[in-house]
Design a protein around this motif. Structure first.
Motif, PDB file in Angstrom:
ATOM      1  N   PHE A   1       3.799  13.696  -6.073  1.00 22.64           N
ATOM      2  CA  PHE A   1       4.866  13.308  -4.897  1.00 22.64           C
ATOM      3  C   PHE A   1       4.147  12.172  -4.031  1.00 22.64           C
ATOM      4  O   PHE A   1       2.943  12.786  -4.265  1.00 22.64           O
ATOM      5  CB  PHE A   1       5.652  14.404  -4.591  1.00 22.64           C
ATOM      6  N   ALA A   2       4.708  12.223  -3.222  1.00 22.42           N
ATOM      7  CA  ALA A   2       4.663  11.528  -1.610  1.00 22.42           C
ATOM      8  C   ALA A   2       5.250  11.296  -0.886  1.00 22.42           C
ATOM      9  O   ALA A   2       6.940  10.517  -1.824  1.00 22.42           O
ATOM     10  CB  ALA A   2       3.938   9.744  -2.554  1.00 22.42           C
ATOM     11  N   VAL A   3       5.069  11.623   0.471  1.00 21.29           N
ATOM     12  CA  VAL A   3       6.648  11.933   1.452  1.00 21.29           C
ATOM     13  C   VAL A   3       5.531  11.154   2.553  1.00 21.29           C
ATOM     14  O   VAL A   3       4.930  11.112   2.410  1.00 21.29           O
ATOM     15  CB  VAL A   3       6.487  13.289   1.693  1.00 21.29           C
ATOM     16  N   GLY A   4       6.929  10.626   3.124  1.00 21.02           N
ATOM     17  CA  GLY A   4       6.096  10.257   4.718  1.00 21.02           C
ATOM     18  C   GLY A   4       5.899   8.944   4.856  1.00 21.02           C
ATOM     19  O   GLY A   4       6.782   8.325   3.972  1.00 21.02           O
ATOM     20  N   ASP A   5       4.732   8.685   5.825  1.00 26.47           N
ATOM     21  CA  ASP A   5       4.719   7.694   6.088  1.00 26.47           C
ATOM     22  C   ASP A   5       3.680   6.562   4.753  1.00 26.47           C
ATOM     23  O   ASP A   5       4.004   5.702   4.585  1.00 26.47           O
ATOM     24  CB  ASP A   5       3.951   6.812   7.485  1.00 26.47           C
ATOM     25  N   VAL A   6       3.085   7.329   3.850  1.00 27.31           N
ATOM     26  CA  VAL A   6       2.692   6.725   3.497  1.00 27.31           C
ATOM     27  C   VAL A   6       3.511   6.525   1.522  1.00 27.31           C
ATOM     28  O   VAL A   6       3.342   5.474   0.914  1.00 27.31           O
ATOM     29  CB  VAL A   6       1.668   7.945   2.276  1.00 27.31           C
ATOM     30  N   ALA A   7       4.746   7.021   2.139  1.00 32.12           N
ATOM     31  CA  ALA A   7       5.881   6.812   0.201  1.00 32.12           C
ATOM     32  C   ALA A   7       6.722   5.365   1.151  1.00 32.12           C
ATOM     33  O   ALA A   7       6.725   4.482   0.126  1.00 32.12           O
ATOM     34  CB  ALA A   7       6.477   7.858   0.255  1.00 32.12           C
ATOM     35  N   CYS A   8       7.291   5.093   2.441  1.00 31.20           N
ATOM     36  CA  CYS A   8       7.898   4.328   2.762  1.00 31.20           C
ATOM     37  C   CYS A   8       8.706   4.005   3.705  1.00 31.20           C
ATOM     38  O   CYS A   8       7.422   5.005   4.995  1.00 31.20           O
ATOM     39  CB  CYS A   8       8.997   3.929   1.651  1.00 31.20           C
ATOM     40  N   GLU A   9       8.862   2.935   3.795  1.00 28.18           N
ATOM     41  CA  GLU A   9       9.685   2.491   5.556  1.00 28.18           C
ATOM     42  C   GLU A   9      10.552   3.189   5.840  1.00 28.18           C
ATOM     43  O   GLU A   9      11.305   3.106   5.154  1.00 28.18           O
ATOM     44  CB  GLU A   9       9.971   1.116   5.526  1.00 28.18           C
TER      45      GLU A   9
ATOM     46  N   GLY B   1       0.799  -1.566  -0.136  1.00 24.32           N
ATOM     47  CA  GLY B   1       0.464  -0.168  -0.606  1.00 24.32           C
ATOM     48  C   GLY B   1       0.847   1.429   0.309  1.00 24.32           C
ATOM     49  O   GLY B   1      -0.030   1.828  -0.095  1.00 24.32           O
ATOM     50  N   PHE B   2       2.541   1.276  -0.378  1.00 28.96           N
ATOM     51  CA  PHE B   2       3.166   2.707   0.356  1.00 28.96           C
ATOM     52  C   PHE B   2       3.283   3.251  -1.090  1.00 28.96           C
ATOM     53  O   PHE B   2       3.258   2.212  -2.237  1.00 28.96           O
ATOM     54  CB  PHE B   2       4.504   2.090   0.254  1.00 28.96           C
ATOM     55  N   ILE B   3       3.016   4.131  -1.615  1.00 32.02           N
ATOM     56  CA  ILE B   3       3.465   4.824  -2.567  1.00 32.02           C
ATOM     57  C   ILE B   3       4.770   4.798  -3.342  1.00 32.02           C
ATOM     58  O   ILE B   3       5.258   5.172  -2.763  1.00 32.02           O
ATOM     59  CB  ILE B   3       2.967   6.816  -2.660  1.00 32.02           C
ATOM     60  N   VAL B   4       5.123   4.342  -4.613  1.00 38.98           N
ATOM     61  CA  VAL B   4       6.117   4.117  -5.151  1.00 38.98           C
ATOM     62  C   VAL B   4       7.086   5.668  -5.603  1.00 38.98           C
ATOM     63  O   VAL B   4       6.395   6.139  -5.905  1.00 38.98           O
ATOM     64  CB  VAL B   4       5.974   3.118  -6.278  1.00 38.98           C
ATOM     65  N   THR B   5       7.867   5.827  -5.158  1.00 45.04           N
ATOM     66  CA  THR B   5       8.953   7.310  -5.346  1.00 45.04           C
ATOM     67  C   THR B   5       9.838   6.519  -5.896  1.00 45.04           C
ATOM     68  O   THR B   5      10.588   5.870  -5.242  1.00 45.04           O
ATOM     69  CB  THR B   5       8.156   7.484  -4.584  1.00 45.04           C
ATOM     70  N   ASP B   6      10.513   8.113  -6.175  1.00 47.37           N
ATOM     71  CA  ASP B   6      12.026   7.820  -6.463  1.00 47.37           C
ATOM     72  C   ASP B   6      12.767   8.351  -5.402  1.00 47.37           C
ATOM     73  O   ASP B   6      12.448   9.061  -4.628  1.00 47.37           O
ATOM     74  CB  ASP B   6      12.287   8.311  -7.780  1.00 47.37           C
ATOM     75  N   THR B   7      14.240   8.881  -5.599  1.00 47.74           N
ATOM     76  CA  THR B   7      14.770   9.811  -4.607  1.00 47.74           C
ATOM     77  C   THR B   7      15.030  11.063  -4.715  1.00 47.74           C
ATOM     78  O   THR B   7      15.127  11.855  -4.154  1.00 47.74           O
ATOM     79  CB  THR B   7      16.844   9.488  -5.496  1.00 47.74           C
ATOM     80  N   ARG B   8      13.558  11.591  -5.660  1.00 43.70           N
ATOM     81  CA  ARG B   8      13.165  12.973  -5.743  1.00 43.70           C
ATOM     82  C   ARG B   8      11.695  13.123  -4.869  1.00 43.70           C
ATOM     83  O   ARG B   8      10.758  13.875  -5.381  1.00 43.70           O
ATOM     84  CB  ARG B   8      13.087  13.782  -7.151  1.00 43.70           C
ATOM     85  N   ALA B   9      11.479  11.910  -4.705  1.00 48.87           N
ATOM     86  CA  ALA B   9       9.851  11.693  -4.217  1.00 48.87           C
ATOM     87  C   ALA B   9       9.247  11.684  -5.114  1.00 48.87           C
ATOM     88  O   ALA B   9       7.684  11.692  -4.866  1.00 48.87           O
ATOM     89  CB  ALA B   9       9.790  12.796  -3.116  1.00 48.87           C
TER      90      ALA B   9
END
Length: 503
Positions: A343-351, A327-335
């Protein structure tokens, strides 16, 4: 903004006003972007309102009471009376001050605030529903969006948080009376922090954990002082078990049923909580592989088995944004997500789910949108567990560094050799540093002990700046302070520590 069936627009939409979202919004405002921040609950998010801040306030308050009651060795004899209502009022005052500050800072930086729940309608539009009768909804078009919807506590089968005796961490932090007895399901950082809080309030606490030790993911030498301290506080542990059910008892209270974890897994238990148990004895003396059902008669049960990202409420598919199996939103090194303008940041993005990690990602996202050459770097990301004693880590562990191909050298300094630690009455724990054996560059550090959360900052800065053991060892540290232990640990790695035997 005009509430109603209308469409308005913004340059940058931020969804969620927790530490990741409000920081992203403020940074975007500082960069002269037109920003709208949407929040459905409370400014500051879970961290400020229901997690980090209230829990640390209660940890501090219960520590004060416990230390006063157990300071006979210092010649202090006291029996503090705990006014839980007064303690909660103080905690709430701290929260109110911080959340009010967030709202003021957002407005001062030109951020438009909008209360409601946002769902994507397409790749450039969200539909915002406003709570309350007759409030309606509106559409908001955006050029860029930053998703920062955070996380929520995981439920386990048969322990729904809607049931009054079953608590999540948020409910536990708002209790109006101290439970006489409590089962805590999960020995991760949330479970261990709150177990200690309630034990110091006088609650009889039992922790059930399906693995074979506390705090999964941390080295045994860091966990050992925490487990020992918890046992001294009267906390009981049942390892290798999973909570399977509960029911009301005649005369009040509930009975919590726990089954051996292997059996629960075989019967279809939660995949996320399964583990193979060993029959060996662990480093802290805990035996695993139980073979019989246990029952606990208690007042409440606190479920603290982890958290999950809040991404299912956003209708991300309408915007074409991808999530992984967790359920995490997949992001790259620039969010960035797979959609370049979202963009996705914080808990919703990744551990890992850390407030300061989310804040850093929020800044990065805002700067990328503004055209800055920013990127995410987790090399010097600290992690802290506010147990008693605290645990703090940054960078790589010794084994991680070796797996990465480094020849390592380590240094360690015990707090029992620290003059300042002796004057506080807290000498459990140590500082350990890991460095490259060739050039001496610091690769990581771990601390267990009083004020570990504060001491780790110096080591994080050292790693970020590419400092060597020599750099830290030759930096004069004030005496008597706990921070001298950091200097001594680096000196130990170099072979010339003064106040402990060198390896």
């Amino acid at each position: 903004m005009v509430v109603g069936d209308v469409t308005t627009g913004t340059e940058v939409l931020v969804v969620g006003a927790g530490p990741a979202g409000y920081v992203a919004a403020i940074r975007a405002g500082q960069l002269d972007l037109d920003v709208t921040l949407v929040e459905k609950d409370a400014y500051g998010g879970t961290c400020l309102n229901y997690g980090c801040i209230p829990s640390k306030a209660l940890i501090t308050a219960t520590n004060v009471a416990h230390e006063a009651a157990t300071a006979e060795e210092m010649g202090i004899h006291a029996d503090p009376a705990i006014d839980l209502a007064g303690m909660m009022d103080w905690k709430d005052g701290v929260v109110d001050q911080l959340t009010g500050g967030v709202e003021k800072l957002c407005k001062a930086n030109g951020v438009s605030l909008l209360e409601g729940t946002a769902r994507f309608a397409d790749e450039n539009t969200v539909r915002i529903s406003h709570s309350g009768d007759g409030q309606g909804s509106e559409s908001l078009e955006f050029e860029h969006a930053i998703v920062a919807t955070g996380s929520r506590p995981l439920e386990i089968p048969n322990f729904e948080f809607d049931d009054e005796p079953v608590l999540d961490s948020r409910q536990a932090l708002a209790l109006e009376s101290v439970p006489d007895s409590l089962v805590v399901v999960g020995a991760g950082y949330i479970g261990m922090e709150l177990a200690s809080v309630f034990a110091k309030l006088g609650t009889e606490v039992t922790v059930i954990e399906m693995l074979d030790s506390i705090l999964p993911g941390y080295d045994d030498d860091l966990k050992r002082p925490v487990k020992q301290r918890a046992t001294e506080l009267g906390i009981d542990f049942e390892f290798g078990y999973t909570a399977s059910n509960w029911h009301d008892r005649d005369g009040g209270g509930i009975r919590v049923v726990a089954d051996p974890a292997e059996q629960a897994a075989a019967d279809g238990g939660s995949e996320a909580r399964r583990a193979t148990q060993s029959t060996d004895e662990t480093a802290d003396g805990t035996k695993t592989a139980p073979d019989e059902r246990l029952e606990f008669d208690v007042e409440n049960v606190l479920v603290a088995v982890g958290r999950e990202p809040v991404s299912d409420t956003l209708e991300l598919s309408a915007a074409g944004v991808e999530t992984d199996d967790g359920g995490f939103i997949v992001t790259d090194t620039r969010a960035r997500t797979n959609s370049d303008h979202i963009f996705a940041v914080g808990d919703v993005a990744c551990e890992p789910m850390l407030a300061h990690k989310g804040s850093m990602e929020g800044k990065i996202a805002a700067e990328v949108i503004a055209g800055e050459p920013a990127a995410i770097d987790y090399q010097a990301m600290p992690a802290v567990v506010f147990t008693d004693p605290e645990i703090a880590t940054v960078g790589m562990t010794e084994s991680e560094a070796q797996e990465a191909g480094f020849d390592t050298t380590t240094g360690q300094f015990p707090f029992r050799a620290s003059g300042r630690a002796l004057t506080t009455g807290r000498t459990d724990g140590f500082v350990k540093v890991v460095a490259d054996d060739g050039d001496g560059f610091l690769l990581g550090a771990s601390i267990v002990g009083s004020e570990a959360s504060e001491l780790v900052a110096e080591l994080g800065l050292a790693i970020e700046l590419g400092a060597t053991l020599e750099d830290v060892a030759t930096t004069v540290h004030a005496h008597p302070t706990l921070s001298e232990s950091v200097m001594e640990a680096t000196e130990n790695a170099l072979g010339h520590a003064i106040h402990t035997l060198n390896r």
